[in-house]
Design an enzyme around this catalytic site. Structure first.
Site, mmCIF file in Angstrom:
data_model
loop_
_atom_site.group_PDB
_atom_site.id
_atom_site.type_symbol
_atom_site.label_atom_id
_atom_site.label_comp_id
_atom_site.label_asym_id
_atom_site.label_seq_id
_atom_site.Cartn_x
_atom_site.Cartn_y
_atom_site.Cartn_z
ATOM 1 N N ASN A 9 0.957 -0.988 0.340
ATOM 2 C CA ASN A 9 0.118 0.129 0.064
ATOM 3 C C ASN A 9 1.025 1.350 0.092
ATOM 4 O OD1 ASN A 9 -1.706 2.041 0.540
ATOM 5 N ND2 ASN A 9 -2.150 1.491 2.575
ATOM 6 N N TRP A 10 0.983 1.876 -1.087
ATOM 7 C CA TRP A 10 2.017 3.052 -1.238
ATOM 8 C C TRP A 10 1.415 4.298 -0.543
ATOM 9 C CZ3 TRP A 10 3.880 2.834 -6.948
ATOM 10 C CH2 TRP A 10 4.407 1.458 -7.288
ATOM 11 N N HIS A 95 -9.444 1.293 4.875
ATOM 12 C CA HIS A 95 -8.136 1.257 5.710
ATOM 13 C C HIS A 95 -8.361 2.285 6.837
ATOM 14 C CE1 HIS A 95 -4.115 2.675 6.223
ATOM 15 N NE2 HIS A 95 -3.637 1.493 5.968
ATOM 16 N N GLY A 234 2.770 -1.226 4.264
ATOM 17 C CA GLY A 234 2.789 0.228 3.907
ATOM 18 C C GLY A 234 4.488 0.661 3.699
ATOM 19 N N GLY A 235 4.733 1.188 4.776
ATOM 20 C CA GLY A 235 6.418 1.899 4.480
ATOM 21 C C GLY A 235 7.361 0.822 3.904
HETATM 22 C C1 PEP Z 1 -0.757 0.181 5.819
HETATM 23 O O1 PEP Z 1 -0.557 1.106 5.259
HETATM 24 O O2 PEP Z 1 -1.988 -0.721 5.498
HETATM 25 C C2 PEP Z 1 0.329 -0.358 6.907
HETATM 26 C C3 PEP Z 1 0.167 -1.379 7.561
HETATM 27 O O3 PEP Z 1 1.382 0.483 6.891
HETATM 28 P P1 PEP Z 1 2.919 0.257 7.574
HETATM 29 O O4 PEP Z 1 3.195 -1.253 7.088
HETATM 30 O O5 PEP Z 1 3.672 1.391 7.320
HETATM 31 O O6 PEP Z 1 2.661 -0.028 9.038
#
Ligand code: PEP
Length: 254
Positions: A9-10, A95, A234-235
């Site tokens: 998920n960008w 989300h 995400g990150g």
């Molecule tokens: C997300 O955006 O769904 C997420 C889990 O972000 P992160 O991996 O950065 O915690």
């Protein structure tokens, strides 16, 4: 029985040029991923660029949100028809950032799940509790309520076409991951609820992803859990090397 799904998920990152660079890096290091599914969810503005690069490759394309109508006077919204037109196979729905920042509630999220399914998009329904809810011992109750609210009234066939992402809100973007055991416990609960709603045979086929600070150094332990069928990242999906290490997670016997 369930093919693991590793999804990036960008969020609101990557211009078209940056998106191109990231996908080229992913394709360069992807290799054989026959036993798992790989998905990237760029911002709307980079979908076409990414589509052109991933067509004919093992990387699938998804969007981060969708509106509930196929077209109309809904300024700023993007319809499921438009996402299909751009080659999307998946869309993230509900989300926690959409829930918290944009005020989306369970009713709208349920309609988005239905709209996605009606247009042959696989919705990735995100659920998860906040830190105060977990500290108050309400995590299970909150997550069960979110799953039931989004899926009530749907047929087992419809429910069987959904992906769930359990994303504890306190773990998103914080570096604070749920322990594999805590994540497994919640995934087991979610699968039980899906079984109540759609039958255990259908529930056994549904991918339940974990999300919340998934990184190269914790993916293997998370994926070793029997009810964790992939990750929403995400990150760590914003750099080719870290997302590739997640995609290439190692099973316990490897
Ligand atoms: C997300 O955006 O769904 C997420 C889990 O972000 P992160 O991996 O950065 O915690």
């Amino acid at each position: 029985m369930r093919t693991p799904l590793l999804a990036g998920n960008w969020k609101m990152y990557k211009t078209t040029g940056e998106a191109r660079e990231l996908v080229e890096g992913l394709l360069h290091g992807l290799g054989d991923v026959g036993d798992r599914k790989v998905l990237v969810c760029p911002p709307f503005t980079a979908l076409q660029t990414v589509r052109d690069l991933v067509q004919g490759t093992p990387i699938a394309l998804g969007a981060q949100d969708v509106y509930i109508e196929p077209q109309g006077a809904f300024t700023g919204a993007i319809s499921p028809v438009m996402l299909r037109d751009l080659g999307c196979a998946y869309v993230i729905v509900g989300h926690s950032e959409r829930r918290a920042i944009f005020g989306e509630g369970d009713e709208l999220i349920g309609k988005k799940v239905r709209a996605a399914l009606a247009h042959d998009l696989t919705p990735i329904l995100c659920v998860g509790e906040t830190k105060p809810q977990r500290d108050a011992g309400q995590a299970e109750t909150v997550v069960i309520a979110q799953v039931r609210a989004a899926l009530t009234g749907m047929t087992p066939e419809q429910i069987g076409r959904i992906v769930i992402a359990y994303e504890p809100v306190w773990a998103i973007g914080t570096g604070d991951t749920a322990t594999p055991a805590d994540a497994q416990a919640m995934h087991e609960t979610i699968r039980r609820i899906l079984g109540d709603m759609a039958g255990s045979d259908t529930a056994a086929t549904i991918n339940i992803l974990y999300g919340g600070s998934v990184k190269p150094d914790n993916i293997d332990d998370l994926m070793a859990q029997p009810d964790i069928d992939g990750a929403l990242v995400g990150g760590a999906s914003l750099k080719a090397d870290s997302f590739l290490r997640i995609v290439h997670f190692l099973s316990p016997q490897e």
